[in-house]
Structures are given as C-alpha cells and as structure tokens.
Design a protein around this motif. Structure first.
Motif: not given
Length: 169
Positions: A6, A32, A91, A112-113, A121-122, A125-126, A131-132
């Motif tokens: 993250p 989330d 996701k 940003i997540l 989640d991470i 996002a990546n 951004k996470s």
C-alpha cells in the motif's frame, strides 16, 4: 513498489486526518466496507466512523463505497450513510474502481482507495494505478477462504510494518 504494497498504512480509518487528504490532493475516497468500516456482515459501523465521514464530506471530498459483497449488504450500508456505491466490484480487477470513479467524475490521480485486504483492495488499487491506504481489519473473518487469505497476508503485513514501508510512517 510491489503490487502488494500500500502507499500508506493506518491502524484504523478514523486515524486518518483530513490534513492527510488535503496534503495528498485527494478529492475522492473509494471505501471498502467489510472489516474496514464494519465487521463482515454486521450492520454496526465502527465507533467514530460517522463523525469521521462527516468531516470528510464537509471538506468536499467525495466518498464511494466499493465492495465485493452482495447488493443487499452494500446498499443497506450506503443508504444509511447516503453514499453512492458499487457492489460486486470484482476487486482486485479495476472494474469496480472504474465504475466508482465514473459515478463521481473524479480523475484517478485525485483518488485513493482505503481497505483492509492486501489481495483485493491494495492489489486492485495498484493494478489500476491509484493511491491506497491499508488499514487493520476491524473483525475476525469466519469463512475458510478469509482465514486462508489472512494467514497469507500475515507475513506481508508484518514485513511492511517492520520495514515501515509506507509513505506516512
């Protein structure tokens, strides 16, 4: 940076102050639900969350709930918070993230997540290039798949925290 790292880490979502979002030019938060703001399949939000959300919204930051859970679960929480939502977001694929950003017409560079899982989640996002923030889960998941994911995540989380491999720590 690894796809599993993250950008930022906080123990709880309510620990993230408004100045963090301002400093990072964040205009939209993809959030989330399960084990981030409420225990999995519980209707009860974590203490302090409503106040935190109120401050976020008062500062003109958009929030969209983005969850892999079913429509009835996500819609129930979204209605209580008066927030737009994406359910069955798939996701870590970027499908739900893209749909969420379209709802609020936000550029991914200003988004940003925030979530509790590295592998959904991470990673999501990546993969999409946003951004996470990783937070610690607020509950203990009971399903076998969830237990396995947490077991696999454990050394990754430990290593990240040990090396303080986050921009904010």
């Amino acid at each position: 940076m690894s796809l599993f790292n993250p950008g930022f880490y906080y123990e709880k979502i309510i620990d993230i102050e408004i100045c963090f979002f301002k400093r990072n030019n964040i205009e939209c938060i993809l959030l989330d639900i399960d084990d981030t703001i409420a225990q999995h399949d519980s209707p009860k939000l974590i203490p302090g969350f409503r106040s935190w959300l109120g401050e976020i919204l008062a500062n003109n930051i958009k929030v969209v709930l983005v969850s892999n859970n079913y429509k009835s679960r996500v819609q129930f929480i979204a209605k209580r918070l008066n927030l737009p939502f994406i359910y069955s977001s798939f996701k870590p694929t970027p499908l739900g993230i893209i749909r969420a950003l379209n709802i609020v017409s936000c550029n991914k560079d200003k988004c940003i997540l925030i979530g509790d899982q590295i592998f959904t989640d991470i990673l999501g996002a990546n993969i999409y290039g946003i951004k996470s923030i990783l937070v610690d889960p607020v509950g203990v998941k009971k399903s076998l798949i969830s237990k396995v994911k947490r077991w696999v995540e454990k050394p990754i989380r430990k290593n990240l925290k040990k090396n303080k491999d986050f921009d904010n720590k």
